[in-house]
Design a protein around this motif. Structure first.
Motif, PDB file in Angstrom:
ATOM      1  N   GLY A 160      22.955  68.235  30.586  1.00  0.00           N
ATOM      2  CA  GLY A 160      22.460  68.064  29.237  1.00  0.00           C
ATOM      3  C   GLY A 160      21.021  67.563  29.160  1.00  0.00           C
ATOM      4  N   GLY A 161      20.703  66.546  29.970  1.00  0.00           N
ATOM      5  CA  GLY A 161      19.357  65.981  29.912  1.00  0.00           C
ATOM      6  C   GLY A 161      18.309  67.015  30.299  1.00  0.00           C
ATOM      7  N   GLU A 162      18.651  67.811  31.298  1.00  0.00           N
ATOM      8  CA  GLU A 162      17.733  68.864  31.725  1.00  0.00           C
ATOM      9  C   GLU A 162      17.562  69.907  30.621  1.00  0.00           C
ATOM     10  N   VAL A 220      25.722  68.599  23.101  1.00  0.00           N
ATOM     11  CA  VAL A 220      26.224  68.294  24.447  1.00  0.00           C
ATOM     12  C   VAL A 220      27.614  67.655  24.375  1.00  0.00           C
ATOM     13  N   ILE A 221      27.830  66.751  23.428  1.00  0.00           N
ATOM     14  CA  ILE A 221      29.156  66.160  23.260  1.00  0.00           C
ATOM     15  C   ILE A 221      30.006  66.985  22.296  1.00  0.00           C
ATOM     16  N   GLU A 267      22.108  65.258  17.010  1.00  0.00           N
ATOM     17  CA  GLU A 267      23.493  65.566  17.400  1.00  0.00           C
ATOM     18  C   GLU A 267      24.300  65.815  16.127  1.00  0.00           C
ATOM     19  N   LYS A 298      28.325  69.502  29.293  1.00  0.00           N
ATOM     20  CA  LYS A 298      29.657  68.880  29.336  1.00  0.00           C
ATOM     21  C   LYS A 298      30.831  69.866  29.181  1.00  0.00           C
ATOM     22  N   ASP A 344      21.662  69.051  19.289  1.00  0.00           N
ATOM     23  CA  ASP A 344      22.166  68.634  20.601  1.00  0.00           C
ATOM     24  C   ASP A 344      23.688  68.577  20.536  1.00  0.00           C
ATOM     25  N   TYR A 380      21.494  60.148  21.377  1.00  0.00           N
ATOM     26  CA  TYR A 380      21.380  60.080  22.849  1.00  0.00           C
ATOM     27  C   TYR A 380      21.098  61.494  23.326  1.00  0.00           C
ATOM     28  N   HIS A 381      20.022  61.653  24.090  1.00  0.00           N
ATOM     29  CA  HIS A 381      19.651  63.001  24.516  1.00  0.00           C
ATOM     30  C   HIS A 381      19.400  63.061  26.015  1.00  0.00           C
ATOM     31  N   GLY A 382      20.137  62.235  26.759  1.00  0.00           N
ATOM     32  CA  GLY A 382      19.969  62.244  28.208  1.00  0.00           C
ATOM     33  C   GLY A 382      18.770  61.414  28.614  1.00  0.00           C
ATOM     34  N   ILE A 427      17.843  69.290  27.380  1.00  0.00           N
ATOM     35  CA  ILE A 427      17.007  68.682  26.329  1.00  0.00           C
ATOM     36  C   ILE A 427      15.538  68.826  26.701  1.00  0.00           C
TER      37      ILE A 427
HETATM   38  C1  LIG Z   1      24.339  64.240  23.119  1.00  0.00           C
HETATM   39  C2  LIG Z   1      23.923  64.215  24.550  1.00  0.00           C
HETATM   40  N1  LIG Z   1      22.828  64.891  24.920  1.00  0.00           N
HETATM   41  C3  LIG Z   1      22.418  64.922  26.192  1.00  0.00           C
HETATM   42  C4  LIG Z   1      23.110  64.252  27.171  1.00  0.00           C
HETATM   43  C5  LIG Z   1      22.628  64.270  28.593  1.00  0.00           C
HETATM   44  O1  LIG Z   1      23.468  65.006  29.403  1.00  0.00           O
HETATM   45  P1  LIG Z   1      23.465  64.771  30.993  1.00  0.00           P
HETATM   46  O2  LIG Z   1      24.043  63.423  31.233  1.00  0.00           O
HETATM   47  O3  LIG Z   1      24.291  65.917  31.511  1.00  0.00           O
HETATM   48  O4  LIG Z   1      22.038  64.871  31.434  1.00  0.00           O
HETATM   49  C6  LIG Z   1      24.256  63.534  26.840  1.00  0.00           C
HETATM   50  C7  LIG Z   1      25.028  62.811  27.871  1.00  0.00           C
HETATM   51  O5  LIG Z   1      25.917  62.035  27.580  1.00  0.00           O
HETATM   52  C8  LIG Z   1      24.676  63.499  25.486  1.00  0.00           C
HETATM   53  O6  LIG Z   1      25.744  62.791  25.116  1.00  0.00           O
END
Ligand SMILES: Cc1ncc(COP(=O)(O)O)c(C=O)c1O
Length: 436
Positions: free
Chosen positions: A123-125, A247-248, A212, A274, A245, A156-158, A127
């Motif tokens: 996810g962070g990558e 990711v969740i 998010e 995720k 975002d 939260y974006h990693g 973002i």
């Molecule tokens: C909404 C959101 N974006 C991005 C991420 C980052 O993902 P990663 O931990 O796979 O880098 C997370 C991780 O929890 C997240 O909750």
């Protein structure tokens, strides 16, 4: 010949003590002092530690194990893929069948116009990829001054470069020197504040807004009913790219593919990770609208100099495809909507507990149980409640003021009741300990 008795219980780990393993996202000064919680096996909603004790996975690990643990179908798909083509990079014109198939499949479900898919390792990558695509989009469109990124409190974006810079929780931003510049954070629930910030920065300088669907790690905050419709309208009016975002919130946690469908808007980019593989192997990515992809795809001279070695990893993509098969075949989208209602009704019974200030739930299979200021002021910590609950066989997630719940989407009603009654008993036990 003498028979050698081999025991796999603990001994190799014991020999390694004290471990050199540096747990990320952890205070090693505390972790190093205690025993580790070694997860050895998992099946469905259950985990076993290396003593053979069983725990309910109340958080789907880190919000990701949507289809539940131990799915042989995903393991088999991974095994087959490793035997055929383990890995090969996708730079230039290289591709592989699972990456192509996964991109088509994700694109076919995404609420994004004419989508294209960038694959990453998490996810962070993803973002960081979305932020770089947004800034470079404006640069190649002849607007290089459009770099500013706006995000929300609690978002939260990693923790990669851009993610750390736009995160809506200050404690994750400090201690690293200067971060990416030209970013700002607005209140997660205020459309007025967002517009004021756009006007303060100057709309002609704002590249993108990140949000998010339901804020997850920041404490489970769902948007107001018309929040996203107004965000989408504002972004369109000022020409700002709207990046969701998911990711969740993706892959059935909100009962649909990317979470944002619940508010009927179509973003310019969707970031995912995720639940796309339910965490069986690491994978993430960005779904980019055709309009944003346009200069990169249809005009010469704009290569995107961004990517990572394992992007489009065929074995991770094979895991994702098998995971999506399960989500669709077992219709975990509908199941999720039912679990959402069950979890909401069960967890809300904690709202009257003397240590609970607020319960946030009811949108998606996720909930937060926030402690009262009095409890926190009296020295009760969420970490203590987390420990108590885990000792009683239920794993939750502790953030500074709340316990978070996000089980796999295969959890049964009795298991939800067990989770909530264990949390109640843990609150009681910790309260009692502080009285004694
Ligand atoms: C909404 C959101 N974006 C991005 C991420 C980052 O993902 P990663 O931990 O796979 O880098 C997370 C991780 O929890 C997240 O909750």
């Amino acid at each position: 010949m003498t028979e050698t008795v081999v025991s796999y219980a603990r001994s190799p780990l014991e020999q390694l003590e004290p471990s050199r393993f540096w747990h990320t996202f952890s205070d090693m000064n505390k972790v190093v002092q205690g025993p580790k919680f070694v997860v050895s096996e998992a099946q469905g909603v259950w985990l076993w530690d290396d003593n053979g004790d069983r725990y309910l996975d109340g958080t789907a690990s880190l919000w990701y194990c949507n289809v539940g643990h131990g799915r042989a179908e995903i393991a088999d798909a991974v095994h087959r893929q490793l035997g055929r083509l383990d890995a090969y990079a996708v730079y230039g014109d290289f591709a592989n069948a699972p990456a192509l198939e996964l991109s088509e499949r994700l694109a076919s479900h995404a609420p994004v116009a004419d989508p294209r898919v960038i694959l990453t390792c998490g996810g962070g990558e993803a973002i960081d990829s979305a932020a770089k695509v947004a800034r470079q989009y404006w640069a190649v469109r002849g607007r290089p001054e459009r770099v500013h990124l706006i995000s929300r409190t609690g978002g939260y974006h990693g923790l990669n470069g851009f993610g750390t810079s736009i995160i809506g929780m200050d404690r994750f931003r400090t201690g690293y020197g200067p971060l990416v510049t030209d970013t700002s954070v607005v209140a997660h629930d205020s459309i007025e504040e967002l517009e004021a910030e756009i006007l303060r920065v100057g709309p002609e300088r704002v590249a993108a807004f990140f949000a998010e669907p339901v804020i997850g790690a920041g404490g489970v905050y769902a948007p107001g009913p018309d929040y996203f419709a107004r965000v989408a309208a504002l972004c369109e009016y000022y020409g700002i790219l709207f990046v969701v975002d998911s990711v969740i919130c993706g892959f059935a946690r909100l009962g649909n593919w990317f979470g944002i469908e619940r508010w009927g808007v179509r973003p310019d980019m969707i970031v995912f990770a995720k639940g796309v593989t339910s965490g069986y192997l690491p994978l993430g990515g960005v779904i980019v609208s055709g309009a944003v992809a346009e200069p990169f795809w249809n005009e010469p001279g704009h290569p995107l100099h961004h990517g990572t070695t394992y992007a489009g990893h065929p074995t991770c993509c094979a895991a994702a495809l098998a995971n999506l098969d399960i989500l669709e075949r077992e219709d975990l989208f509908t199941a999720s909507r039912e679990i959402e209602v069950q979890l909401d009704s069960a967890v809300r019974t904690l709202a009257t507990h003397p240590m609970v200030r607020e319960v946030r739930s009811g949108v998606g299979v996720m909930a937060a149980v926030e402690l009262t200021e009095e409890a926190l002021a009296a020295g009760i910590t969420t970490a203590e409640i987390f420990q108590e609950s885990r000792a009683r066989g239920v794993v939750l997630r502790a953030v500074p003021t709340a316990l978070l719940i996000s089980p796999p989407l295969v959890i049964a009603w009795e298991q939800i009741e067990h989770l909530v009654s264990t949390l109640r008993a843990s609150l009681d036990a910790v309260a009692q300990r502080h009285v004694d």
